[in-house]
Scaffold this active site. Sequence first.
Site, mmCIF file in Angstrom:
data_model
loop_
_atom_site.group_PDB
_atom_site.id
_atom_site.type_symbol
_atom_site.label_atom_id
_atom_site.label_comp_id
_atom_site.label_asym_id
_atom_site.label_seq_id
_atom_site.Cartn_x
_atom_site.Cartn_y
_atom_site.Cartn_z
ATOM 1 N N GLU A 205 0.802 -1.216 0.000
ATOM 2 C CA GLU A 205 0.000 0.000 0.000
ATOM 3 C C GLU A 205 0.837 1.268 0.000
ATOM 4 O O GLU A 205 0.340 2.352 0.301
ATOM 5 C CB GLU A 205 -0.969 -0.027 1.179
ATOM 6 C CG GLU A 205 -1.944 -1.202 1.055
ATOM 7 C CD GLU A 205 -2.977 -1.249 2.155
ATOM 8 O OE1 GLU A 205 -2.937 -0.378 3.056
ATOM 9 O OE2 GLU A 205 -3.830 -2.147 2.116
ATOM 10 N N LYS A 339 -15.668 -1.529 1.992
ATOM 11 C CA LYS A 339 -14.921 -1.992 0.825
ATOM 12 C C LYS A 339 -15.926 -2.554 -0.168
ATOM 13 O O LYS A 339 -16.599 -3.548 0.127
ATOM 14 C CB LYS A 339 -13.914 -3.074 1.219
ATOM 15 C CG LYS A 339 -12.795 -2.591 2.127
ATOM 16 C CD LYS A 339 -11.917 -3.753 2.569
ATOM 17 C CE LYS A 339 -10.712 -3.274 3.364
ATOM 18 N NZ LYS A 339 -9.921 -4.417 3.900
ATOM 19 N N SER A 369 -5.569 -3.909 -0.713
ATOM 20 C CA SER A 369 -4.115 -3.921 -0.907
ATOM 21 C C SER A 369 -3.746 -4.164 -2.369
ATOM 22 O O SER A 369 -2.717 -3.695 -2.848
ATOM 23 C CB SER A 369 -3.463 -4.975 -0.010
ATOM 24 O OG SER A 369 -4.078 -6.227 -0.196
#
EC number: 4.2.1.11
Length: 430
Positions: A205, A339, A369
């Site tokens: 990230e 998410k 990620s």
Amino acid sequence: MSVIELVYAREVLDSRGNPTVEVEVVLEDGAMGRAIVPSGASTGAFEAVELRDGDKGRYLGKGVETAVANVNEIIAPEIEGMDAFDQPAIDAIMIELDGTPNKGKLGANAILGVSMAVARAAADEIGLPLFQYLGGVNAKQLPVPMMNILNGGEHADNNVDVQEFMILPVGACCFKEGLRMGAEVFHSLKKVLGEKGLACGVGDEGGFAPNLGSNREALELIVEAITKAGYKPGEDVMLGLDVAATEMYNKETKKYVLAGEGKELTAAEMVALYEDWSNNFPIITIEDGLDEEDWDGWKLLTEKLGNKLQLVGDDLFVTNTERLEKGIENGVANSILVKVNQIGTITETLDAIEMAKRAGYTAVISHRSGETEDSTIADLAVAVNAGQIKTGAPSRTDRVAKYNQLLRIEEMVGEQARYCGLKSFYNLKK
């Protein structure tokens, strides 16, 4: 006309070099939407299913040709001819076509790609940016960036247990200045690490991923970097953690294994550790502090620290209204990480955010990620006035793409744009 004329999917690569699904939706008058689906490394057991081919002779089993075929051969014929503005109906049809509780038949990566692309095509049809199409005239709050500047856990090849150490520029006047502050602290941390002879390579990230003596040392280094960048820890910049505790939980011993420090802790000891850290460092948010099924531990954590810290459920809630409802009913956590690929459609994502806000929980919009150049989550954060976005360090184009889109959005909103800083944590009592 807003009638869907063409739906087409292809296999592309994400930021880790793994295949993912890209979908294009074209309307009758030529309006078009394109979306690419992200992918996680530390995934919750209750997430919607990301369909992979499993053919070890191709992309080491991670290909997504099956998901692509599901879009082109199963989903497309059903939604071509539908009105792109009817997002709930389109999402509902895909859920019905799948017929499983976790989108395991067609794949959440197939369904989400279509859902996001439809929203973008509809926005393009009427000449609106995505955030205004989804959020309407009141979409004007820019989020505080939660910037993961030091990586550990599943996101890095080092000995640090905590998966993410984040900075939050809460003292900024606007998003543009907040981004600048975060970038300056990021570069300051690189200098601090270099001076101490520590590695400056970056993780998935974009954050640095050095080997350290302890998780506490990571906090100390970041506080030093904030100070050396000319900012005041706890006033200009706060800290946040994503512990990803499910990844360190031993279900047999019911203990949390901090391998980097050679420790095994009970849930109560983990809570005590967080209390100690929050008393000694300017921490304002902790994500996934305990295992996704440790409801008793989460209850204790919330009772002990829920008034002073934002306690975010990621693996705990997986953007799922059923699990979120259980958390609300049991007084567990006070925030949900959102998410889009955990649940698999735009409609269900918006439903989860609405449920959280009605219960007084905050909603943090998040990347994965494994990311791409797709910036949908930047628009989503403003559309729902989330107040917070988690999308990595100011490093790597897959992360910066979201920040750059937020800069554009702030310019578009103009004088009406709001950046709420600490007020984004509206349910804390300290």
